[in-house]
Design a protein around this motif. Structure first.
Motif, PDB file in Angstrom:
ATOM      1  N   GLN A  18      29.991  35.929   2.564  1.00 52.75           N
ATOM      2  CA  GLN A  18      29.557  35.053   3.660  1.00 52.75           C
ATOM      3  C   GLN A  18      30.600  35.012   4.777  1.00 52.75           C
ATOM      4  O   GLN A  18      30.257  35.062   5.957  1.00 52.75           O
ATOM      5  CB  GLN A  18      29.315  33.629   3.134  1.00 52.75           C
ATOM      6  N   ILE A  19      31.877  34.928   4.394  1.00 52.71           N
ATOM      7  CA  ILE A  19      32.939  34.893   5.417  1.00 52.71           C
ATOM      8  C   ILE A  19      32.933  36.211   6.205  1.00 52.71           C
ATOM      9  O   ILE A  19      33.093  36.225   7.429  1.00 52.71           O
ATOM     10  CB  ILE A  19      34.324  34.646   4.773  1.00 52.71           C
ATOM     11  N   LYS A  73      37.472  33.156  17.184  1.00 60.00           N
ATOM     12  CA  LYS A  73      36.337  33.321  16.277  1.00 60.00           C
ATOM     13  C   LYS A  73      36.427  32.367  15.073  1.00 60.00           C
ATOM     14  O   LYS A  73      35.426  31.962  14.496  1.00 60.00           O
ATOM     15  CB  LYS A  73      36.351  34.754  15.756  1.00 60.00           C
ATOM     16  N   LEU A  74      37.658  32.022  14.696  1.00 60.89           N
ATOM     17  CA  LEU A  74      37.849  31.190  13.497  1.00 60.89           C
ATOM     18  C   LEU A  74      37.181  29.824  13.623  1.00 60.89           C
ATOM     19  O   LEU A  74      36.841  29.198  12.631  1.00 60.89           O
ATOM     20  CB  LEU A  74      39.347  30.999  13.217  1.00 60.89           C
ATOM     21  N   ARG A 110      38.080  28.639   4.086  1.00 63.76           N
ATOM     22  CA  ARG A 110      37.372  29.822   4.600  1.00 63.76           C
ATOM     23  C   ARG A 110      38.022  30.333   5.886  1.00 63.76           C
ATOM     24  O   ARG A 110      38.098  31.544   6.113  1.00 63.76           O
ATOM     25  CB  ARG A 110      35.897  29.498   4.837  1.00 63.76           C
ATOM     26  N   ILE A 111      38.472  29.415   6.725  1.00 62.99           N
ATOM     27  CA  ILE A 111      39.130  29.833   7.973  1.00 62.99           C
ATOM     28  C   ILE A 111      40.395  30.627   7.662  1.00 62.99           C
ATOM     29  O   ILE A 111      40.663  31.682   8.258  1.00 62.99           O
ATOM     30  CB  ILE A 111      39.434  28.594   8.857  1.00 62.99           C
ATOM     31  N   ILE A 137      49.312  37.463   7.917  1.00 65.83           N
ATOM     32  CA  ILE A 137      48.882  36.265   7.168  1.00 65.83           C
ATOM     33  C   ILE A 137      48.498  36.678   5.742  1.00 65.83           C
ATOM     34  O   ILE A 137      47.642  37.540   5.560  1.00 65.83           O
ATOM     35  CB  ILE A 137      47.670  35.587   7.842  1.00 65.83           C
ATOM     36  N   ALA A 183      39.434  34.009   6.433  1.00 64.36           N
ATOM     37  CA  ALA A 183      38.904  34.834   7.532  1.00 64.36           C
ATOM     38  C   ALA A 183      40.037  35.400   8.390  1.00 64.36           C
ATOM     39  O   ALA A 183      39.930  36.506   8.918  1.00 64.36           O
ATOM     40  CB  ALA A 183      37.960  34.001   8.389  1.00 64.36           C
ATOM     41  N   ALA A 184      41.112  34.631   8.532  1.00 67.36           N
ATOM     42  CA  ALA A 184      42.229  35.063   9.386  1.00 67.36           C
ATOM     43  C   ALA A 184      43.186  35.996   8.660  1.00 67.36           C
ATOM     44  O   ALA A 184      44.028  36.642   9.297  1.00 67.36           O
ATOM     45  CB  ALA A 184      42.987  33.826   9.868  1.00 67.36           C
ATOM     46  N   SER A 185      43.066  36.106   7.352  1.00 71.16           N
ATOM     47  CA  SER A 185      44.115  36.768   6.568  1.00 71.16           C
ATOM     48  C   SER A 185      44.177  38.279   6.747  1.00 71.16           C
ATOM     49  O   SER A 185      43.169  38.938   7.018  1.00 71.16           O
ATOM     50  CB  SER A 185      43.912  36.471   5.078  1.00 71.16           C
ATOM     51  N   ASP A 186      45.390  38.797   6.610  1.00 76.88           N
ATOM     52  CA  ASP A 186      45.568  40.253   6.524  1.00 76.88           C
ATOM     53  C   ASP A 186      45.429  40.678   5.071  1.00 76.88           C
ATOM     54  O   ASP A 186      45.089  41.820   4.795  1.00 76.88           O
ATOM     55  CB  ASP A 186      46.945  40.638   7.056  1.00 76.88           C
ATOM     56  N   ILE A 196      33.962  29.621  11.759  1.00 77.17           N
ATOM     57  CA  ILE A 196      33.954  30.027  10.344  1.00 77.17           C
ATOM     58  C   ILE A 196      33.888  28.802   9.434  1.00 77.17           C
ATOM     59  O   ILE A 196      34.492  27.779   9.727  1.00 77.17           O
ATOM     60  CB  ILE A 196      35.227  30.844  10.018  1.00 77.17           C
ATOM     61  N   ASP A 231      30.204  36.097   8.690  1.00 77.77           N
ATOM     62  CA  ASP A 231      30.549  35.202   9.808  1.00 77.77           C
ATOM     63  C   ASP A 231      31.558  35.846  10.753  1.00 77.77           C
ATOM     64  O   ASP A 231      31.502  35.665  11.968  1.00 77.77           O
ATOM     65  CB  ASP A 231      31.132  33.876   9.282  1.00 77.77           C
ATOM     66  N   MET A 232      32.509  36.580  10.187  1.00 78.61           N
ATOM     67  CA  MET A 232      33.576  37.184  11.013  1.00 78.61           C
ATOM     68  C   MET A 232      33.153  38.522  11.624  1.00 78.61           C
ATOM     69  O   MET A 232      33.764  39.007  12.563  1.00 78.61           O
ATOM     70  CB  MET A 232      34.836  37.426  10.166  1.00 78.61           C
ATOM     71  N   GLY A 233      32.130  39.138  11.027  1.00 78.47           N
ATOM     72  CA  GLY A 233      31.720  40.452  11.510  1.00 78.47           C
ATOM     73  C   GLY A 233      32.666  41.550  11.077  1.00 78.47           C
ATOM     74  O   GLY A 233      32.732  42.614  11.683  1.00 78.47           O
ATOM     75  N   GLU A 234      33.436  41.287  10.045  1.00 79.15           N
ATOM     76  CA  GLU A 234      34.300  42.332   9.468  1.00 79.15           C
ATOM     77  C   GLU A 234      34.467  42.075   7.976  1.00 79.15           C
ATOM     78  O   GLU A 234      34.384  40.919   7.530  1.00 79.15           O
ATOM     79  CB  GLU A 234      35.671  42.369  10.153  1.00 79.15           C
ATOM     80  N   ASN A 254      29.210  27.065   6.452  1.00 77.82           N
ATOM     81  CA  ASN A 254      28.367  27.052   5.251  1.00 77.82           C
ATOM     82  C   ASN A 254      29.169  26.871   3.958  1.00 77.82           C
ATOM     83  O   ASN A 254      28.661  27.128   2.878  1.00 77.82           O
ATOM     84  CB  ASN A 254      27.478  28.305   5.181  1.00 77.82           C
ATOM     85  N   LYS A 286      40.354  37.132  17.633  1.00 82.71           N
ATOM     86  CA  LYS A 286      40.170  36.772  16.216  1.00 82.71           C
ATOM     87  C   LYS A 286      40.344  35.270  15.978  1.00 82.71           C
ATOM     88  O   LYS A 286      39.587  34.642  15.247  1.00 82.71           O
ATOM     89  CB  LYS A 286      41.192  37.569  15.405  1.00 82.71           C
TER      90      LYS A 286
END
Lengths: 75, 211
Positions: B121-122, A7-8, B89-90, B2, B93-96, A11, B125-128, A14, A4
């Protein structure tokens, strides 16, 4: 399976904004340019007089270098 | 684990909520991503014994490195800036859990609509799927129903609602003047605001299964 946190790295490309690190923004150094054609400065001065460019010749050289780097990197 | 406070609109209550949650959840690391560094400044107002571990001005690799400490069991709380940026965004994306403070103003719906798109969009990008948990805050204390905004949230793929509401209360500003959340300031810890913030923390802990 891709980790994970690896992957960041991909991210946010965009996003409307991208944070600029202070180091990227502030680090500069003095650079003496040798054998600069006198004609180049004269042409710059003529353009400035005609109102086609603004700012200093130094800033013009820096911008031209950055433009050239961008162009070569995208070849 | 997170937990991220995010909304690409400013002034919605992200920092106030982050400070209030920090008092109860006691995160190992707090990351201040706002360019105003408000959490850093609030931390300077606190007593030395109450200092929070606030990191700020992180670049991309430093941020990912700090976030990755959650894999070692650390609790990380991130206060995002009110803008759409790469580092915000990062963190999302990492957050729980991403918490999205908002109120019931019509302008909020416009903002939430845009933020839903950002979350979409995020997620791609993350696929989840990344869900923003909308938390109503800075609303009038008499407001109990949020039908219109709720209906919008229910029809948004990447938004859900937290049940706790944190209304506008004078105690938040009083506690923040000394750099504290309402549950940890002698003048506010028995207030309605403290009870509401405690309820929010309990809801978050229950959803994330944090003890």
């Amino acid at each position: 399976m891709v980790d994970k946190f690896s992957k960041l790295n991909s991210i946010g490309n965009n996003a409307a904004l991208s944070e600029q690190s202070e180091s990227d923004a502030l680090i500069t150094k003095k650079k003496l340019v040798s054998n600069l054609p006198v004609k180049a400065e004269e042409r710059f001065n003529a353009l400035k007089k005609a109102g086609k460019v603004s700012g200093s010749f130094n800033a013009y050289i820096v911008q031209a270098t950055l433009n050239n780097l961008d162009s070569d990197e995208n070849k | 684990m997170i937990i991220v406070l995010a909304h690409d609109k400013g002034g919605v209550g992200k920092t106030t909520t982050a400070l209030n949650l920090a008092e109860i959840l006691k995160p190992d690391i707090i990351i201040d991503q706002d360019t105003h560094n408000n959490l850093v400044i609030l931390n300077q107002l606190r007593d030395e014994k109450d200092q929070l571990n606030v990191l700020s001005n992180l670049n991309k690799s430093e941020l990912i490195n700090a976030l990755s400490k959650s894999a070692q069991g650390q609790l990380i709380l991130v206060d995002c800036g009110g803008f759409d940026s790469e580092l915000n965004r990062i963190a999302i994306a990492a957050s729980d859990m991403t918490i999205v403070p908002a109120n019931d103003d019509i302008n909020e719906v416009v903002g939430l609509k845009r933020f839903n798109k950002t979350l979409e969009q995020i997620s791609n990008d993350m696929g989840e799927k990344i869900t923003g948990h909308v938390m109503f805050t800075r609303v009038h204390p008499s407001r109990k129903k949020f039908t219109d905004v709720e209906s919008f949230i229910n029809n948004s793929d990447n938004l859900a609602r937290l049940q706790t509401v944190i209304p506008t209360r004078k105690w938040h500003a009083m506690a923040a003047l000394d750099g504290y959340g309402v549950t940890n300031h002698k003048k506010t810890k028995y207030s309605d605001a403290a009870r509401e913030v405690t309820a929010l923390a309990t809801e978050i802990k229950t959803r994330l299964n944090i003890k």
